[in-house]
Design an enzyme around this catalytic site. Structure first.
Site, PDB file in Angstrom:
ATOM      1  N   ARG A   1       6.362  -2.173  -3.284  1.00  0.00           N
ATOM      2  CA  ARG A   1       6.425  -0.904  -2.538  1.00  0.00           C
ATOM      3  C   ARG A   1       7.659  -0.074  -2.892  1.00  0.00           C
ATOM      4  O   ARG A   1       8.210   0.622  -2.041  1.00  0.00           O
ATOM      5  CB  ARG A   1       6.390  -1.148  -1.027  1.00  0.00           C
ATOM      6  CG  ARG A   1       5.104  -1.763  -0.519  1.00  0.00           C
ATOM      7  CD  ARG A   1       4.035  -0.689  -0.365  1.00  0.00           C
ATOM      8  NE  ARG A   1       2.873  -1.208   0.321  1.00  0.00           N
ATOM      9  CZ  ARG A   1       2.608  -0.976   1.600  1.00  0.00           C
ATOM     10  NH1 ARG A   1       3.377  -0.230   2.317  1.00  0.00           N
ATOM     11  NH2 ARG A   1       1.531  -1.477   2.130  1.00  0.00           N
TER      12      ARG A   1
ATOM     13  N   ARG B   1       7.909   5.508   1.523  1.00  0.00           N
ATOM     14  CA  ARG B   1       8.530   6.374   2.545  1.00  0.00           C
ATOM     15  C   ARG B   1      10.039   6.282   2.675  1.00  0.00           C
ATOM     16  O   ARG B   1      10.660   7.142   3.284  1.00  0.00           O
ATOM     17  CB  ARG B   1       7.881   6.094   3.911  1.00  0.00           C
ATOM     18  CG  ARG B   1       6.532   6.754   4.060  1.00  0.00           C
ATOM     19  CD  ARG B   1       5.798   6.189   5.235  1.00  0.00           C
ATOM     20  NE  ARG B   1       5.570   4.762   5.031  1.00  0.00           N
ATOM     21  CZ  ARG B   1       4.907   3.984   5.876  1.00  0.00           C
ATOM     22  NH1 ARG B   1       4.439   4.476   6.992  1.00  0.00           N
ATOM     23  NH2 ARG B   1       4.735   2.712   5.605  1.00  0.00           N
TER      24      ARG B   1
ATOM     25  N   ARG C   1       4.377  13.520  -0.588  1.00  0.00           N
ATOM     26  CA  ARG C   1       3.298  13.044   0.287  1.00  0.00           C
ATOM     27  C   ARG C   1       2.820  14.179   1.185  1.00  0.00           C
ATOM     28  O   ARG C   1       1.628  14.347   1.429  1.00  0.00           O
ATOM     29  CB  ARG C   1       3.854  11.878   1.099  1.00  0.00           C
ATOM     30  CG  ARG C   1       3.098  11.464   2.312  1.00  0.00           C
ATOM     31  CD  ARG C   1       1.999  10.488   1.948  1.00  0.00           C
ATOM     32  NE  ARG C   1       1.550   9.761   3.121  1.00  0.00           N
ATOM     33  CZ  ARG C   1       0.811  10.297   4.086  1.00  0.00           C
ATOM     34  NH1 ARG C   1       0.428  11.565   4.029  1.00  0.00           N
ATOM     35  NH2 ARG C   1       0.451   9.568   5.126  1.00  0.00           N
TER      36      ARG C   1
ATOM     37  N   ASP D   1      -3.597   1.873  -3.801  1.00  0.00           N
ATOM     38  CA  ASP D   1      -3.645   0.997  -2.630  1.00  0.00           C
ATOM     39  C   ASP D   1      -4.755  -0.025  -2.796  1.00  0.00           C
ATOM     40  O   ASP D   1      -5.742   0.234  -3.491  1.00  0.00           O
ATOM     41  CB  ASP D   1      -3.878   1.810  -1.354  1.00  0.00           C
ATOM     42  CG  ASP D   1      -3.508   1.003  -0.120  1.00  0.00           C
ATOM     43  OD1 ASP D   1      -2.322   0.991   0.257  1.00  0.00           O
ATOM     44  OD2 ASP D   1      -4.405   0.345   0.446  1.00  0.00           O
TER      45      ASP D   1
ATOM     46  N   TYR E   1      -9.582  -6.582   5.791  1.00  0.00           N
ATOM     47  CA  TYR E   1      -9.596  -5.187   6.252  1.00  0.00           C
ATOM     48  C   TYR E   1     -11.028  -4.660   6.357  1.00  0.00           C
ATOM     49  O   TYR E   1     -11.366  -3.903   7.265  1.00  0.00           O
ATOM     50  CB  TYR E   1      -8.785  -4.291   5.297  1.00  0.00           C
ATOM     51  CG  TYR E   1      -7.293  -4.559   5.364  1.00  0.00           C
ATOM     52  CD1 TYR E   1      -6.497  -3.904   6.296  1.00  0.00           C
ATOM     53  CD2 TYR E   1      -6.685  -5.475   4.510  1.00  0.00           C
ATOM     54  CE1 TYR E   1      -5.130  -4.151   6.371  1.00  0.00           C
ATOM     55  CE2 TYR E   1      -5.322  -5.731   4.566  1.00  0.00           C
ATOM     56  CZ  TYR E   1      -4.550  -5.066   5.507  1.00  0.00           C
ATOM     57  OH  TYR E   1      -3.210  -5.317   5.585  1.00  0.00           O
TER      58      TYR E   1
HETATM   59  O1  CP3 Z   1       4.267  -1.103  -4.458  1.00  0.00           O
HETATM   60  C1  CP3 Z   1       4.130   0.126  -4.712  1.00  0.00           C
HETATM   61  O2  CP3 Z   1       5.078   0.938  -4.689  1.00  0.00           O
HETATM   62  C2  CP3 Z   1       2.763   0.600  -5.188  1.00  0.00           C
HETATM   63  C3  CP3 Z   1       1.873   1.090  -4.216  1.00  0.00           C
HETATM   64  C4  CP3 Z   1       1.258   0.202  -3.122  1.00  0.00           C
HETATM   65  C5  CP3 Z   1       0.927   0.712  -1.844  1.00  0.00           C
HETATM   66  N1  CP3 Z   1       0.244  -0.248  -1.163  1.00  0.00           N
HETATM   67  C6  CP3 Z   1       1.250   2.062  -1.385  1.00  0.00           C
HETATM   68  C7  CP3 Z   1       1.186   2.377   0.056  1.00  0.00           C
HETATM   69  C8  CP3 Z   1       0.832  -1.127  -3.159  1.00  0.00           C
HETATM   70  C9  CP3 Z   1       0.990  -2.155  -4.249  1.00  0.00           C
HETATM   71  C10 CP3 Z   1       0.180  -1.383  -1.920  1.00  0.00           C
HETATM   72  C11 CP3 Z   1      -0.453  -2.671  -1.590  1.00  0.00           C
HETATM   73  C12 CP3 Z   1      -1.052  -2.868  -0.272  1.00  0.00           C
HETATM   74  N2  CP3 Z   1      -1.698  -1.945   0.508  1.00  0.00           N
HETATM   75  C13 CP3 Z   1      -1.119  -4.120   0.388  1.00  0.00           C
HETATM   76  C14 CP3 Z   1      -0.632  -5.430  -0.166  1.00  0.00           C
HETATM   77  C15 CP3 Z   1       0.829  -5.619  -0.064  1.00  0.00           C
HETATM   78  C16 CP3 Z   1       1.346  -5.789   1.341  1.00  0.00           C
HETATM   79  O3  CP3 Z   1       2.135  -4.927   1.761  1.00  0.00           O
HETATM   80  O4  CP3 Z   1       1.024  -6.793   1.984  1.00  0.00           O
HETATM   81  C17 CP3 Z   1      -1.776  -3.910   1.611  1.00  0.00           C
HETATM   82  C18 CP3 Z   1      -2.075  -4.957   2.656  1.00  0.00           C
HETATM   83  C19 CP3 Z   1      -2.152  -2.533   1.674  1.00  0.00           C
HETATM   84  C20 CP3 Z   1      -2.921  -1.834   2.726  1.00  0.00           C
HETATM   85  C21 CP3 Z   1      -2.126  -0.793   3.391  1.00  0.00           C
HETATM   86  N3  CP3 Z   1      -1.782   0.406   2.800  1.00  0.00           N
HETATM   87  C22 CP3 Z   1      -1.574  -0.811   4.688  1.00  0.00           C
HETATM   88  C23 CP3 Z   1      -1.698  -1.967   5.658  1.00  0.00           C
HETATM   89  C24 CP3 Z   1      -0.896   0.385   4.862  1.00  0.00           C
HETATM   90  C25 CP3 Z   1      -0.238   0.867   6.134  1.00  0.00           C
HETATM   91  C26 CP3 Z   1       1.093   0.268   6.325  1.00  0.00           C
HETATM   92  C27 CP3 Z   1       2.156   1.183   5.792  1.00  0.00           C
HETATM   93  O5  CP3 Z   1       3.077   0.674   5.127  1.00  0.00           O
HETATM   94  O6  CP3 Z   1       2.057   2.377   6.057  1.00  0.00           O
HETATM   95  C28 CP3 Z   1      -0.992   1.128   3.655  1.00  0.00           C
HETATM   96  C29 CP3 Z   1      -0.416   2.453   3.370  1.00  0.00           C
HETATM   97  C30 CP3 Z   1       0.460   2.581   2.159  1.00  0.00           C
HETATM   98  N4  CP3 Z   1       0.213   2.008   0.955  1.00  0.00           N
HETATM   99  C31 CP3 Z   1       1.642   3.368   2.069  1.00  0.00           C
HETATM  100  C32 CP3 Z   1       2.093   3.246   0.751  1.00  0.00           C
HETATM  101  C33 CP3 Z   1       3.288   3.928   0.135  1.00  0.00           C
HETATM  102  C34 CP3 Z   1       2.238   4.229   3.169  1.00  0.00           C
HETATM  103  C35 CP3 Z   1       1.356   5.424   3.319  1.00  0.00           C
HETATM  104  C36 CP3 Z   1       2.066   6.689   3.723  1.00  0.00           C
HETATM  105  O7  CP3 Z   1       2.707   7.333   2.875  1.00  0.00           O
HETATM  106  O8  CP3 Z   1       1.923   7.063   4.897  1.00  0.00           O
END
Ligand code: CP3
Length: 349
Positions: free
Chosen positions: A34, A38, A47, A84, A157
């Protein structure tokens, strides 16, 4: 051209059982799960411009830019594609959306009946376009990592329709109707092989499978729903001639990790925050690269706590091929200057 530091670590480890050559350097390559997100003001600005989170993922120019932001700011050794894990359900025809401040929402499914592989490739075309752009725009020393969710984690999910603390809906379905659940897993596996093969073909040099919810399953259930689908993806990719290294990240799994690595066929084992590094160094064969596992909350704290934690990780992994990373994703409240401090500490030698 000399080899990228990240890939050099991987090829060094692959040869480790054939030569007893000691490591040339104890400075590991570093990237953070990640790392785009944010905690970076430039991410939040873009974003906002993109509209929703999915709009950002599906816009190749924006997704490319967001992937590059942490590389520009910090010079990580690897960039991870901005996308994602829930794009696969979206591509299979399940409705996926993100509630601001809450997280993902999906129209829950109980089998694969409403899903189809037909449009997966077309639907994910913008993501592949992002990979292709990045393979040209990244600095030449930076390795490009593609990724997908591991099928069990994605299914949790899809079945619950949202993130859950204990993955109960997916566990219940797997118990009550294993055939329906297997059908669901099979379609996720097939879509994921297509998706990751396309990422590799477009320029991804390493692939990571995120199994965020590995801790929910044990014993035979873990073998059936975590190990077997990941093994099927690795085999499916190899059968198509995709030969890039694959990182498995079974977060907080209680299984024997040497066994996980052997049975899935991954080349790198991602360790979460709770992993016992010394035990992993002892038990996981030397030709497997370890990745991890700084506590993301220590990165938030910074200062002495950060210095001490980095020193401990370096000490525990000394003499071993490893990739420095967090034990889980970076959290939004992380001060950006702590990330720079971390990189300085890791690269100090
Ligand atoms: O790592 C990186 O920088 C690459 C991008 C990436 C994202 N999600 C961007 C993201 C990667 C590799 C993921 C993986 C992901 N997504 C996982 C597996 C890793 C983990 O954290 O366990 C999971 C379970 C998800 C599903 C997901 N996406 C959730 C549960 C959420 C909400 C929680 C949160 O952090 O907001 C997301 C949203 C998400 N994915 C964001 C980002 C940058 C935040 C979205 C925003 O900008 O509002």
């Amino acid at each position: 051209m000399s080899m990228k530091p990240f890939l050099k670590t991987l090829s060094g480890a692959a040869a480790r059982d054939k030569t007893s050559k000691s490591l040339e350097t104890n400075i590991p390559p570093i990237w953070l799960m990640r790392q785009a997100g944010r905690y970076l003001p430039e991410y939040r600005a873009l974003r906002e411009q993109a509209g929703g989170f999915l709009d950002l993922c599906y816009n190749p120019a924006f997704a490319e830019e967001v992937t590059l932001q942490p590389i520009r700011r910090y010079g990580f050794d690897a960039a991870i594609l901005f996308a994602d894990i829930l794009l696969i359900p979206d591509a299979l025809g399940q409705k996926v959306w993100f509630e601001t401040g809450e997280g993902p929402r999906l129209d829950p499914v109980v089998n694969a009946h409403s899903l189809s592989l037909d449009k997966v490739t077309e639907h994910l075309e913008p993501i592949i376009e992002t990979v292709s752009r990045l393979s040209h725009s990244l600095p030449k020393e930076t390795t490009l990592i593609g990724f997908a969710g591991a099928p069990w984690t994605v299914a949790t999910y899809m079945v619950a329709g949202r993130g859950t603390p204990d993955q109960a809906p997916a566990r219940a379905l797997a118990q009550q109707d294993p055939e329906a659940f297997q059908g669901l897993m099979d379609i996720i596996v097939a879509a994921t092989i297509d998706y990751l093969a396309a990422q590799a073909e477009a320029g991804a040099e390493v692939l990571q499978l995120f199994e965020s919810w590995a801790a929910a399953l044990h014993g035979d259930d873990f073998d059936t729903w975590c190990v077997a689908p990941v093994a099927a993806i690795v085999q499916g990719l190899r059968a198509r001639g995709v030969d890039v290294p694959i990182i498995g990240f079974p977060r907080a799994a209680s299984c024997d990790m040497a066994d996980y690595v052997a049975r899935t066929g991954v080349q790198v084992l991602g360790l979460d925050t709770s992993a016992d590094r010394k035990a992993m160094v002892e038990n996981v064969p030397e030709n497997i690269v370890l990745q991890g596992n700084l506590d993301p909350l220590v990165l938030v704290e910074g200062g002495d706590a950060l210095e001490q934690a980095v020193a401990e990780i370096k000490k525990d992994f000394a003499g071993r091929d490893y990739i420095f990373n967090l034990g889980h994703g970076i959290v939004p409240q992380t001060p950006p200057e702590h990330v720079q401090k971390l990189i300085d500490l890791v690269r100090q030698g």
